[in-house]
Design an enzyme around this catalytic site. Structure first.
Site, mmCIF file in Angstrom:
data_model
loop_
_atom_site.group_PDB
_atom_site.id
_atom_site.type_symbol
_atom_site.label_atom_id
_atom_site.label_comp_id
_atom_site.label_asym_id
_atom_site.label_seq_id
_atom_site.Cartn_x
_atom_site.Cartn_y
_atom_site.Cartn_z
ATOM 1 C CD1 TRP A 47 69.748 -141.836 8.037
ATOM 2 C CD2 TRP A 47 67.967 -142.622 9.261
ATOM 3 N NE1 TRP A 47 68.697 -140.719 8.079
ATOM 4 C CE2 TRP A 47 67.531 -141.165 8.655
ATOM 5 C CE3 TRP A 47 66.926 -143.041 9.787
ATOM 6 C CZ2 TRP A 47 66.666 -140.519 8.896
ATOM 7 C CZ3 TRP A 47 65.881 -142.290 9.895
ATOM 8 C CH2 TRP A 47 65.561 -141.275 9.486
ATOM 9 C CG MET A 48 68.597 -143.187 2.172
ATOM 10 S SD MET A 48 68.069 -144.114 0.790
ATOM 11 C CE MET A 48 66.321 -144.458 0.980
ATOM 12 C CG ASN A 49 68.121 -138.024 5.762
ATOM 13 O OD1 ASN A 49 69.264 -138.728 6.307
ATOM 14 N ND2 ASN A 49 68.266 -136.776 5.656
ATOM 15 C CG ASP A 50 67.133 -134.959 2.771
ATOM 16 O OD1 ASP A 50 66.327 -135.570 3.308
ATOM 17 O OD2 ASP A 50 67.604 -133.641 2.846
ATOM 18 C CD GLN A 107 72.521 -135.841 3.923
ATOM 19 O OE1 GLN A 107 72.534 -135.260 5.171
ATOM 20 N NE2 GLN A 107 73.593 -136.017 3.220
ATOM 21 N NE ARG A 145 69.187 -127.478 6.625
ATOM 22 C CZ ARG A 145 68.925 -126.833 7.591
ATOM 23 N NH1 ARG A 145 69.722 -126.194 8.136
ATOM 24 N NH2 ARG A 145 67.639 -126.877 8.244
ATOM 25 C CG ASP A 146 69.468 -128.977 2.144
ATOM 26 O OD1 ASP A 146 70.279 -129.538 2.649
ATOM 27 O OD2 ASP A 146 68.279 -128.835 2.691
ATOM 28 C CG PHE A 176 73.998 -131.897 6.463
ATOM 29 C CD1 PHE A 176 74.208 -132.879 7.314
ATOM 30 C CD2 PHE A 176 73.227 -130.755 7.225
ATOM 31 C CE1 PHE A 176 74.023 -132.976 8.777
ATOM 32 C CE2 PHE A 176 73.000 -131.145 8.516
ATOM 33 C CZ PHE A 176 73.274 -131.871 9.220
ATOM 34 C CD GLU A 224 65.703 -129.429 5.830
ATOM 35 O OE1 GLU A 224 66.538 -129.276 6.845
ATOM 36 O OE2 GLU A 224 65.023 -130.459 5.750
#
Length: 978
Positions: free
Chosen positions: A52-55, A71, A189-190, A117, A246
Site C-alpha cells: 500500500w501507498m498513500n500521501d 505513506q 498533523r501533516d 504519518f 489535511e
C-alpha cells in the site's frame, strides 16, 4: 526502478505471502508475478513495487536527486502499519525504490505504539538542528507521530516529531526527544516546513504549516532549530470545509514570472468534500508576512440566489411538514421535534446553512431512520434550488425502505432451527475450521439486517474469527418451474478472486456466485435461476479468505417468481410528482451544505412535494437540508467558486518539492480517492502517484491563479517515430476509431465545436467500453466519463463523470491528455483546468476514438504520441516476439586501452540483429546511471559518455529491453588511474 526480471518475481512472491498473513492480499493471488505484467500497473507513474501507498511525504531535491517519501504499509495492500517508504529519481521520471525509510514504532513487546504519518523533509544547510555539520548538512524529516492507544504517555494524540539522515536519506534516526511539538490534539498533523527570510530585515527561520484537521484550520509555527516551536497564527476555516483539512503547503511564486509581483500560495487538501466528491485539494492565493497568511481568494458571499424561499426552517417549528421520526427513538431521531440550529452533539461542525435553522438528521447520530415530507405545492418556476449536505448515499429506484423478503419458498427454515440443532444435524456438509466446532452455525451473532434470530456467519462459525477457512454446503433442493429467482441476504467481506463467496451448485458445477459488500449490513441479492428449473441444486458458502473482512454472513434463502427488492441505504432529498420520485440529491459525505439545483421545467403546473429519506444507520447515515427555493435560475454550487488543484476524483494530498532547482515549483499528488482507495482492483500493490507537475501563477480575471503542466522531463519518453497526426477535417456525428492504438500515450488535440452538442476523445477502449474525454456545448464544461471504462463495479462510488467549467479559447478546445494504462490526466485552458482520474480498462482495451454528438465538430489538429515506459516496462510497443539478442560492450579508454587517465571515456554498445532492442540501460553497481531509447531506424552502435569517474575500478553492466522481455547485455570493467 527498472525491470530486472531475474529477481523481481521472487520478491513479489515473498511480499504477497507476507501480505496474506497480515490481511493484505487474498491467498489466491500469492504467485510469482512480474510487476510489469500486472494488468493495471502504470508505466509512467510511480507506484510501489508491492503493498500500500498513500500521501507523498518529504518531497525534496538534494544534490541532483529528487526524493519521494510516501505513506506506506510495508505489510499489506490496504492502509495500515503506517511508515515512510522512499524512492529517488535523477529526473522526476525514472524512480528507484529505496529501503523503508522511517518505520512504525513498536514497544519491547512488539506492540505498535506510533504510526508515522505525513510530513516534510528539509536539508538543514545551516545545521540549525545540530544533526549534521555545516559542510555535510543533515536531511531532517518533520512528521506526525500518530500515537496508538497502546502508547504509554501519548495514547491517541497526534504530535510532530523529527528524524534525521546524514547519508542522503538512506538511513534515518528518530530524535530522542520526540515529539517536538504537542498540542494535546488528536487531529494535529501533516507538517510542511519551509525556510522563510524576511525581505526587509533579512532574518531567516523555519516556518511550519500543519492542520487541526477537524477544525478546518491551518496552524503556523516558527522555529530557529527545528526542535523548539512557537505559535505564529492560524488560518481558516475558509472556502471548502466539507471534509477534514489535511496536507497543507505554503510557497511564494512570481505572477507571470515577474519577480516584482509576488504572491504566496497556501494549499489545503481535504477529505471528503472536494469538488468532484471525496478527496481533493484546494488552494488560496495571498500574502505571508512571516507570521500570518492573508488570503485574497477566499469566497465569502453566502447571499441567497434569486428566487422565492419555500422553506427556510428558521422559525423553530416544522410547520406543515410531515415528520416521520423513528418510533421509540429516545432523541426523536433522525429529525427531532423541531429544526436544528446548527451542529448537534457528537457531530463535526456543520457549515454552509443560512439563517437560524436547518434540517439536520443527526439526532442520536447516524442510527435512527425516517422520512420528512413537505406540504404540497404547485411547480410554477423552472428550478428548485436547495442547500444539501450530509451523507453520500443516493436514492436508487426499485429498492425498498424496509427489509421484506420476496414471496416464495423459504429454504432451510431461514436457519431458525430449534436450539441445539446445528447445520450438520440438518444435512449440511461442513469442512475446514467450521467442522471443528459445528455447534457454532447457525449463529446468533454478527451482521445487521438479518431476519429472525439465526443466520450463517463464518466469523462466528469457527474458533479463528476472520482466519476461519472452509465450506458450508447445503443439502440438495429442487428448483421448481416458476421459481425463477433465488434471493438471499448477504453481508460481510468482499473478495473478487473467488476466495470469499456464496455459490449455487448444479450438477456439481458452480453456476452462480456472489461476494459480500465489505460491510456488516446484510442486503438482498438475487440470482436468475430460471434456466435450472427441474434441476437439483446446492447452496455453498465458501470462505478461503483470511485477514480483515475475511468472512461472510448469510440469511433467509427464498426461491420465488420475482427477485427480492434490495433495501435502500439512501440519505436523500427528493422531488415527488404524482407519487413518483422524479429528482433526487444526496450529500457529499460532508457536513457542509451546498447548492443543488433541479431543472423542473417539464413539471410546471403540476403538484409536487419535497421528501427527505434517511434509511441509513451507519457511516454518514444522515442528511442536511436548508433553504428550499423556487426560481427561474439554477443556483451555482459554491464549491465551484473555490480554487481547486484538480477537478478529478484522483488527485489528493498534493504538496511541492523543497529545494527544486532553477526556481521551479514541482508538485506531486496521490492518484487515488479515500472513497474507494482500499478497494481498487490492483494486484500486489495499491495506488500510484500522479505525474509530477510544474506549477506557475498567471494572471486571470479572478486574480493570480495556478496553471499546471506535466514536467518537461517526460518528453524524453515520447516516440515521435510512431506518432499519429491528423488535422483540418470534420468529426462526423458518431464515433470513429483511429488507426493508432495504445495505452501509454500523450495526446494533443485542438477541436472546434461547430454544430456539435458535445465532442471529444475516447481512450482505453474496446467494443464495449472506453473512457470518454469531452466538452459539452450546453454546459460549457470539460468532462471525463468513466462510467463505461471497464472494471467499475468494485465500489459503488467509482463509476462517475467528473467535469469542470472551461470557456473555449478563440472558440476551440485545446487538450493535452496523458494516458497510462490505468489513468488519464487531462489538461485544458492552458493548464488552468485539470481532471485526473483512475480507470481500470478491460484487458487489451487500447482503442482511441474521436466522437461527436448532436452535430459535426471540426478537428483542427491531433497528435497521438506513444511513449516509452519509465518504470517496470520501459520499451513500449515494438512488435518484439522474444527478448533482445545479446550485445557487444567495449570502452574507449586510455592509450592502448589501458587505465583511463582522467575519468572521461565512452562505453560503446553494439546491439544484436534480429529482435528489436528498444531500451538500453547502463548500470554501475546495480544502479541505472544512463539509458538510451531506440527506434528501428537507429544505428546498431552507440556510446554512453562517462565523465568524471573516480580513480579505481568501475564495473558496468548493460541491460537490453524490448516489449517481450529483458536481456543481460554484458559486463565491462574500466580502471581509472589514481
Amino acid at each position: 526502478m527498472t525491470t530486472v526480471s531475474r529477481w523481481k518475481p521472487l520478491a513479489i512472491a515473498a511480499a504477497i505471502a507476507s501480505a496474506t498473513a497480515l490481511g493484505g492480499l487474498p491467498p489466491a493471488t500469492a504467485a510469482s508475478v512480474d510487476p510489469a505484467d500486472e494488468q493495471y500497473r502504470p508505466y509512467l507513474h510511480f507506484s510501489p513495487e508491492q503493498n500500500w501507498m498513500n500521501d507523498p511525504n518529504g518531497l525534496v531535491y538534494h544534490d541532483g536527486t529528487w526524493h519521494l517519501f510516501f505513506q506506506h504499509n510495508p505489510e499489506g495492500t490496504r492502509w495500515g502499519n503506517m511508515s515512510w517508504g522512499h524512492a529517488t529519481s535523477p529526473d522526476l521520471v525514472h524512480w528507484e525504490e529505496q529501503p523503508l525509510a522511517i518505520p512504525q514504532t513498536f514497544d519491547d513487546g512488539g506492540v505498535a505504539i506510533e504510526d508515522i504519518f505525513s510530513g516534510s523533509v528539509v536539508v538543514d544547510e545551516g545545521n540549525t538542528s545540530g544533526f549534521g555539520t555545516a559542510d555535510d548538512p543533515a536531511m531532517v524529516a518533520i512528521y506526525t507521530s500518530a500515537y496508538t492507544p497502546a502508547h504509554p504517555t501519548h495514547a491517541g494524540i497526534q504530535a510532530q516529531s523529527l528524524a534525521y539522515s546524514t547519508d542522503d536519506g538512506q538511513t534515518w534516526t528518530k530524535y530522542a526527544a520526540n515529539p517536538v511539538l504537542d498540542r494535546g490534539s488528536a487531529n494535529f498533523r501533516d507538517p510542511k516546513v519551509i525556510r522563510y527570510t524576511d525581505p526587509a530585515s533579512g532574518e531567516s527561520y523555519w516556518v511550519m504549516v500543519a492542520v487541526e484537521a477537524t477544525q478546518y484550520k491551518v496552524v503556523l509555527y516558527r522555529s530557529d532549530d527545528l526542535k523548539t516551536w512557537t505559535h505564529l497564527s492560524d488560518f481558516g476555516p475558509a472556502n471548502a470545509t466539507g471534509g477534514i483539512w489535511e496536507c497543507p503547503d505554503l510557497f511564494q511564486m512570481a505572477v507571470d514570472g515577474d519577480p516584482t509581483n509576488l504572491r504566496w500560495v497556501l494549499v489545503v487538501n481535504l477529505n471528503p468534500g472536494s469538488v468532484a466528491g471525496g478527496s481533493g485539494g484546494q488552494y488560496f492565493v495571498g500574502d505571508f508576512d512571516g507570521t500570518t497568511f492573508t488570503s485574497e481568494s477566499t469566497v465569502t458571499d453566502d447571499a441567497l440566489p434569486p428566487g422565492d424561499v419555500f422553506a427556510s426552517f428558521d422559525d423553530g417549528s416544522w410547520g406543515d411538514w410531515v415528520v416521520g421520526n423513528e418510533p421509540g427513538n429516545w432523541k426523536d431521531g433522525p429529525w427531532g421535534l423541531q429544526p436544528a440550529s446548527g451542529t448537534l452533539p457528537g457531530q463535526n461542525p456543520v457549515t454552509g446553512f443560512v439563517g437560524a435553522g436547518l434540517v439536520n438528521g443527526f439526532n442520536d447520530g447516524d442510527w435512527p431512520v425516517g422520512t420528512l415530507e413537505s406540504p404540497g405545492f404547485t411547480i410554477d418556476q423552472d428550478h428548485v434550488n436547495l442547500l444539501v449536505g450530509g451523507g453520500g448515499h443516493p436514492h436508487a429506484d426499485d429498492t425498498q425502505l424496509g427489509n421484506e423478503p420476496p414471496s416464495g419458498r423459504l429454504l432451510f427454515d431461514g436457519f431458525e432451527f430449534a436450539d441445539g440443532t446445528n447445520l450438520a444435524d440438518t444435512g449440511w456438509e461442513i469442512t475446514g475450521d467450521f467442522a471443528t466446532e459445528a455447534w457454532r452455525n447457525p449463529s446468533t451473532a454478527g451482521g445487521d439486517y438479518y431476519l429472525g434470530q439465526k443466520r450463517l456467519n463464518t466469523w462466528e462459525g469457527g474458533p479463528k474469527g476472520d482466519a476461519n477457512v472452509g465450506d458450508l454446503t447445503s443439502p440438495t433442493f429442487a428448483i421448481e418451474a416458476g421459481e425463477d429467482h433465488l434471493s438471499f441476504l448477504l453481508g460481510g467481506g468482499k473478495r473478487t478472486d473467488g476466495s470469499l463467496e456464496v455459490r449455487l451448485l448444479v450438477d456439481g458445477e458452480v453456476v452462480r456466485t456472489a461476494t459480500g459488500p465489505e460491510a456488516g449490513q446484510l442486503n438482498w441479492r438475487s440470482w436468475d435461476v430460471s434456466e435450472f428449473a427441474g434441476s437439483e441444486a446446492r447452496f455453498q458458502v465458501h470462505d478461503g479468505a483470511t485477514g480483515g473482512w475475511g468472512h461472510l454472513t448469510v440469511d433467509h434463502l427464498v426461491l420465488g417468481g420475482e427477485p427480492a427488492l434490495a433495501r435502500s441505504d439512501e440519505t436523500s432529498v427528493n422531488l415527488v410528482v404524482d407519487g413518483e420520485i422524479v429528482r433526487t440529491a444526496t450529500g457529499r459525505n460532508s457536513e457542509n451544505l451546498d447548492w443543488v439545483s433541479w431543472d423542473v421545467s417539464e413539471y410546471v403546473g403540476q403538484e409536487a412535494s419535497v421528501r427527505l429519506i434517511d434509511n441509513n444507520r451507519f457511516g454518514w447515515g444522515h442528511i442536511l437540508v436548508d433553504q428550499v427555493m423556487f426560481s427561474d435560475e439554477a443556483a451555482a454550487p459554491r464549491i465551484e467558486g473555490y480554487d481547486w488543484l484538480d477537478w478529478g476524483r484522483d488527485y489528493y494530498a498534493t504538496v511541492s518539492f523543497s529545494g527544486a532547482p532553477d526556481g521551479r515549483r514541482v508538485m506531486l499528488g496521490w492518484m487515488n480517492n479515500w472513497d474507494y482507495a482500499n478497494d481498487i482492483p490492483t494486484g500486489s500493490w495499491r495506488s500510484a502517484m500522479a505525474l509530477p507537475r510544474d506549477v506557475e501563477l498567471v494572471s486571470t480575471e479572478r486574480g493570480p491563479r495556478l496553471t499546471q503542466r506535466v514536467v518537461p522531463e517526460f518528453a524524453q519518453l515520447e516516440r515521435p517515430d510512431v506518432a499519429y497526426s491528423d488535422s483540418e477535417r470534420p468529426i462526423s456525428t458518431g464515433e470513429e476509431t483511429l488507426p493508432i492504438e495504445g495505452d501509454v500515450l500523450r495526446i494533443e488535440a485542438v477541436i472546434d465545436p461547430r454544430d456539435a452538442d458535445s465532442f471529444g476523445l475516447s481512450v482505453l477502449g474496446d467494443d464495449t467500453s472506453g473512457t470518454r474525454i469531452g466538452w459539452d456545448a450546453g454546459t460549457e464544461r470539460l468532462f471525463v466519463d468513466r462510467r463505461d471504462s471497464g472494471n467499475t463495479d468494485f465500489h459503488p462510488a467509482f463509476a462517475s463523470i467528473e467535469d469542470a467549467p472551461v470557456v473555449l479559447d478563440d472558440g476551440r478546445l485545446a487538450l493535452t491528455v496523458y494516458v497510462d494504462r490505468s489513468s488519464v490526466e487531462v489538461f485544458a485552458d492552458g493548464g488552468r483546468t485539470t481532471i485526473t482520474d483512475q480507470v481500470f480498462p478491460n484487458a487489451g482495451a487500447d482503442a482511441i476514438r474521436l466522437w461527436s454528438e448532436g452535430g459535426e465538430a471540426w478537428l483542427e489538429s491531433l497528435e497521438v504520441t506513444p511513449m516509452h515506459g519509465a518504470m517496470y516496462r520501459e520499451a513500449g510497443r515494438d512488435g518484439a516476439a522474444s527478448p533482445p539478442p545479446p550485445a557487444e560492450i567495449t570502452a574507449l579508454t586510455g592509450p592502448r586501452k589501458g587505465p583511463d587517465a582522467d575519468g572521461d571515456f565512452e562505453v560503446k554498445v553494439k546491439v544484436g540483429r534480429g529482435e528489436p532492442t528498444t531500451v538500453v540501460r547502463l548500470l554501475e553497481d546495480g544502479r541505472v546511471i544512463d539509458r538510451v531509447h531506440r527506434s528501428a531506424a537507429d544505428e546498431r552502435t552507440f556510446s554512453f559518455a562517462i565523465s568524471g569517474a573516480s580513480a579505481g575500478e568501475h564495473r558496468y553492466t548493460i541491460e537490453l529491453e524490448n516489449s517481450a522481455g529483458t536481456t543481460d547485455g554484458g559486463e565491462l570493467l574500466v580502471r581509472v588511474a589514481g
